[in-house]
Design a protein around this motif. Structure first.
Motif, PDB file in Angstrom:
ATOM      1  N   TYR A 127      -7.358   1.304  -5.172  1.00  0.00           N
ATOM      2  CA  TYR A 127      -7.013   2.217  -4.076  1.00  0.00           C
ATOM      3  C   TYR A 127      -7.761   1.809  -2.816  1.00  0.00           C
ATOM      4  O   TYR A 127      -8.804   1.163  -2.894  1.00  0.00           O
ATOM      5  N   ILE A 128      -7.242   2.224  -1.679  1.00  0.00           N
ATOM      6  CA  ILE A 128      -8.016   2.063  -0.452  1.00  0.00           C
ATOM      7  C   ILE A 128      -9.217   2.989  -0.567  1.00  0.00           C
ATOM      8  O   ILE A 128      -9.077   4.154  -0.962  1.00  0.00           O
ATOM      9  N   ALA A 129     -10.382   2.458  -0.241  1.00  0.00           N
ATOM     10  CA  ALA A 129     -11.618   3.233  -0.342  1.00  0.00           C
ATOM     11  C   ALA A 129     -11.509   4.512   0.486  1.00  0.00           C
ATOM     12  O   ALA A 129     -10.941   4.519   1.583  1.00  0.00           O
ATOM     13  N   LYS A 130     -12.037   5.593  -0.053  1.00  0.00           N
ATOM     14  CA  LYS A 130     -11.931   6.916   0.577  1.00  0.00           C
ATOM     15  C   LYS A 130     -12.403   6.906   2.031  1.00  0.00           C
ATOM     16  O   LYS A 130     -11.754   7.461   2.909  1.00  0.00           O
ATOM     17  N   GLU A 131     -13.524   6.237   2.289  1.00  0.00           N
ATOM     18  CA  GLU A 131     -14.084   6.220   3.644  1.00  0.00           C
ATOM     19  C   GLU A 131     -13.264   5.361   4.616  1.00  0.00           C
ATOM     20  O   GLU A 131     -13.500   5.401   5.820  1.00  0.00           O
ATOM     21  N   GLU A 132     -12.281   4.614   4.118  1.00  0.00           N
ATOM     22  CA  GLU A 132     -11.455   3.773   4.986  1.00  0.00           C
ATOM     23  C   GLU A 132     -10.041   4.320   5.193  1.00  0.00           C
ATOM     24  O   GLU A 132      -9.262   3.760   5.951  1.00  0.00           O
ATOM     25  N   LEU A 184       0.890  -1.154   0.000  1.00  0.00           N
ATOM     26  CA  LEU A 184       0.000   0.000   0.000  1.00  0.00           C
ATOM     27  C   LEU A 184       0.931   1.207   0.000  1.00  0.00           C
ATOM     28  O   LEU A 184       1.787   1.340   0.875  1.00  0.00           O
ATOM     29  N   ILE A 185       0.783   2.084  -1.008  1.00  0.00           N
ATOM     30  CA  ILE A 185       1.741   3.176  -1.191  1.00  0.00           C
ATOM     31  C   ILE A 185       0.992   4.501  -1.308  1.00  0.00           C
ATOM     32  O   ILE A 185       0.080   4.639  -2.128  1.00  0.00           O
ATOM     33  N   ASP A 186       1.415   5.474  -0.503  1.00  0.00           N
ATOM     34  CA  ASP A 186       0.841   6.820  -0.604  1.00  0.00           C
ATOM     35  C   ASP A 186       1.077   7.376  -2.005  1.00  0.00           C
ATOM     36  O   ASP A 186       2.143   7.161  -2.599  1.00  0.00           O
ATOM     37  N   GLU A 187       0.095   8.104  -2.530  1.00  0.00           N
ATOM     38  CA  GLU A 187       0.222   8.744  -3.837  1.00  0.00           C
ATOM     39  C   GLU A 187      -0.156  10.223  -3.707  1.00  0.00           C
ATOM     40  O   GLU A 187      -1.221  10.658  -4.139  1.00  0.00           O
ATOM     41  N   PRO A 188       0.723  11.035  -3.096  1.00  0.00           N
ATOM     42  CA  PRO A 188       0.397  12.445  -2.843  1.00  0.00           C
ATOM     43  C   PRO A 188       0.225  13.279  -4.113  1.00  0.00           C
ATOM     44  O   PRO A 188      -0.385  14.349  -4.064  1.00  0.00           O
ATOM     45  N   ASN A 189       0.718  12.811  -5.258  1.00  0.00           N
ATOM     46  CA  ASN A 189       0.575  13.553  -6.514  1.00  0.00           C
ATOM     47  C   ASN A 189      -0.645  13.129  -7.323  1.00  0.00           C
ATOM     48  O   ASN A 189      -0.785  13.533  -8.482  1.00  0.00           O
ATOM     49  N   ILE A 210      -2.875   0.467  -4.202  1.00  0.00           N
ATOM     50  CA  ILE A 210      -2.695  -0.938  -3.849  1.00  0.00           C
ATOM     51  C   ILE A 210      -1.958  -1.563  -5.031  1.00  0.00           C
ATOM     52  O   ILE A 210      -2.508  -1.694  -6.118  1.00  0.00           O
ATOM     53  N   ILE A 211      -0.673  -1.907  -4.805  1.00  0.00           N
ATOM     54  CA  ILE A 211       0.206  -2.374  -5.874  1.00  0.00           C
ATOM     55  C   ILE A 211       0.544  -3.850  -5.660  1.00  0.00           C
ATOM     56  O   ILE A 211       0.986  -4.248  -4.585  1.00  0.00           O
ATOM     57  N   ASP A 212       0.339  -4.659  -6.705  1.00  0.00           N
ATOM     58  CA  ASP A 212       0.634  -6.092  -6.662  1.00  0.00           C
ATOM     59  C   ASP A 212       2.141  -6.306  -6.689  1.00  0.00           C
ATOM     60  O   ASP A 212       2.849  -5.704  -7.499  1.00  0.00           O
ATOM     61  N   ALA A 213       2.639  -7.185  -5.826  1.00  0.00           N
ATOM     62  CA  ALA A 213       4.077  -7.443  -5.735  1.00  0.00           C
ATOM     63  C   ALA A 213       4.617  -8.157  -6.973  1.00  0.00           C
ATOM     64  O   ALA A 213       5.723  -7.869  -7.426  1.00  0.00           O
TER      65      ALA A 213
END
Length: 182
Positions: free
Chosen positions: A96-101, A70-75, A85-88
Motif C-alpha cells: 500500500y502507499i504509506a499512510k503518511e504519503e 495504484l487503486i483506491d480501496e475504500p472497503n 499497489i497492484i502489479d500489472a
C-alpha cells in the motif's frame, strides 16, 4: 568490525537518498550524463511513494522492476483511504502507499480511483544482518501521451538497472532517476 560499520554507513546514505525528498526544487547536475535528460526530468507531473507492507506481500523473488496500478480501496477494514499497489503482470497486491504519503498521493491523483505506476523492489541488510525488502513507485499525471512516454522511459531505465549484478552499481543507477516529485 570496521568493515561492518562502513557498510552500514553506506547503506544508511543510500536509504536516506532513496526515501528522503530532496530540499531543492532543481536537481543537482549529474557528475556524468549517464541517462538521457527526459529520463531524469519527466515531462509529466510525478510523485514517488514508498511501498508499505511490502514484507507481508512480497519475497526476494519479486526484486526488480515493477509496473501496475495504484487503486483506491475504500472497503479496506483497516483504512478506508487505503491505496493498493497492484502489479500489472501478476495482479498481485505488492503493498500500500504509506499512510503518511497518502495526502501527497491524493493531490496528484486528483480524484482518480486508479493511477499508473512504475517502480522497483530491492533488498537491503538491516542492522541485525537480516535481508529486508523495500519498494518505491512513481506515478504520473498529465496528458496520456506524455504520461505513457515518461512511464516507458522510466520502465526501460529501471529494467536496465536490474541487469546489473552489483547492488551498489544498481542503486547508483536507480538514484539517477531522481525519485522525488516533479
Amino acid at each position: 568490525m570496521g568493515v561492518i560499520f562502513v557498510l552500514l554507513a553506506i547503506l544508511f546514505v543510500i536509504l536516506v537518498s532513496v526515501f528522503m525528498p530532496k530540499a531543492k526544487s532543481v536537481p543537482d547536475e549529474p557528475d556524468e550524463p549517464a541517462a538521457p535528460i527526459d529520463r531524469i526530468f519527466p515531462k509529466s507531473t510525478t510523485a514517488c511513494f514508498r511501498i508499505a507492507g511490502i514484507s507481508c506481500h512480497c519475497s526476494r523473488r519479486d526484486i526488480g522492476a515493477i509496473s501496475g496500478e495504484l487503486i483506491d480501496e475504500p472497503n479496506n477494514p483497516h483504512d478506508r483511504n487505503a491505496v493498493m499497489i497492484i502489479d500489472a503482470d501478476t495482479t498481485m497486491l505488492l503493498g500500500y502507499i504509506a499512510k503518511e504519503e497518502k495526502k501527497e498521493y491524493r493531490k496528484i491523483a486528483d480524484g482518480k480511483a486508479r493511477m499508473p505506476f512504475v517502480g522497483f523492489i530491492e533488498q537491503y541488510e538491516n542492522c541485525d544482518g537480516e535481508m529486508c525488502l523495500y519498494g518505491i513507485v512513481r506515478t504520473y499525471a498529465g496528458d496520456e501521451e506524455t504520461v505513457m512516454s515518461d512511464a516507458q522511459n522510466d520502465w526501460d531505465f529501471i529494467q536496465g538497472a536490474f541487469t546489473i549484478k552489483s547492488y551498489e552499481e544498481r542503486i547508483r543507477m536507480l538514484d539517477q532517476l531522481k525519485w522525488e516529485k516533479h
